[in-house]
Scaffold this active site. Structure first.
Site, short mmCIF file in Angstrom:
data_model
loop_
_atom_site.label_atom_id
_atom_site.label_comp_id
_atom_site.label_asym_id
_atom_site.label_seq_id
_atom_site.Cartn_x
_atom_site.Cartn_y
_atom_site.Cartn_z
CB SER A 182 -0.97 0.02 1.18
OG SER A 182 -0.28 0.23 2.40
CE LYS B 229 -3.04 2.24 4.67
NZ LYS B 229 -2.73 1.28 3.66
#
Length: 192
Positions: free
Chosen positions: A50, A93
């Site tokens: 990701s 993230k």
């Protein structure tokens, strides 16, 4: 008189003292290591793609905790935080917006407070809305609540992030990822 008996008596306290010293040294090492992991630095291994190309699957990195004792996460920071769906799992993230800012996704671009973000770390991958998680409602433009963060993976076409689970509570942030230490060909600091 047998001098051997006195020598062995003198060695026993010395052996006991050495054993206690070794146990004390090991306990101190364990306590310092535990304290560093709890309050200063946490290692992580990256299990998913990701955050590619910034961070690769299998990269091992450090996340430091001191920055957020004295400040708040800011745009561009790469943060580790508790997964909103499975709190025992840690996610990583990039912070895109903070409390009070408005996020919109327009024609594959991320727009924050009316300005299209320049995001070289996405390698030009588009940012489209995702189907939100069950029980999550996201309507764009979306205003991030105070005390929350809008986070997204750099690999926008392969990341379940705030587009999926919504804004994350800034209290769930466990640190700021700052350095890849393994493998050696990826060794180096992470740039915001």
């Amino acid at each position: 008189m047998d001098y051997g008996d006195h020598a062995s008596e003198r060695q026993r306290p010395s052996l006991l003292r050495n054993a206690l010293s070794l146990v004390g040294t090991i306990a101190l090492f364990v306590a310092i290591t535990w304290g560093l992991r709890l309050f200063v630095l946490q290692p992580y291994e990256i299990p998913s793609g990701s955050m590619e190309e910034t961070i690769q699957v299998g990269d091992m990195l450090f996340s430091e905790k001191i920055s957020y004792y004295v400040g708040e996460p800011a745009y561009g920071d790469i943060v580790t935080f508790a997964d909103p769906e499975i709190p025992s799992r840690t996610l990583i993230k990039r912070v895109i917006a903070t409390g009070g800012q408005t996020v919109d996704l327009v024609d594959g671009n991320v727009v924050v407070d009316g300005k299209v973000l320049v995001e070289p770390y996405t390698d030009g991958k588009p940012s489209y809305p995702l189907t939100p998680a069950y029980g999550t409602s996201l309507i764009y433009p979306y205003t991030v609540p105070e005390g929350y963060l809008w986070v997204m993976g750099d690999n926008r076409t392969n990341s379940q992030d705030s587009r999926y689970f919504g804004a994350v509570d800034s209290k769930s942030v466990t640190g700021k990822a700052f350095f890849v230490y393994w493998p050696l060909d990826h060794l180096g600091p992470l740039m915001s």
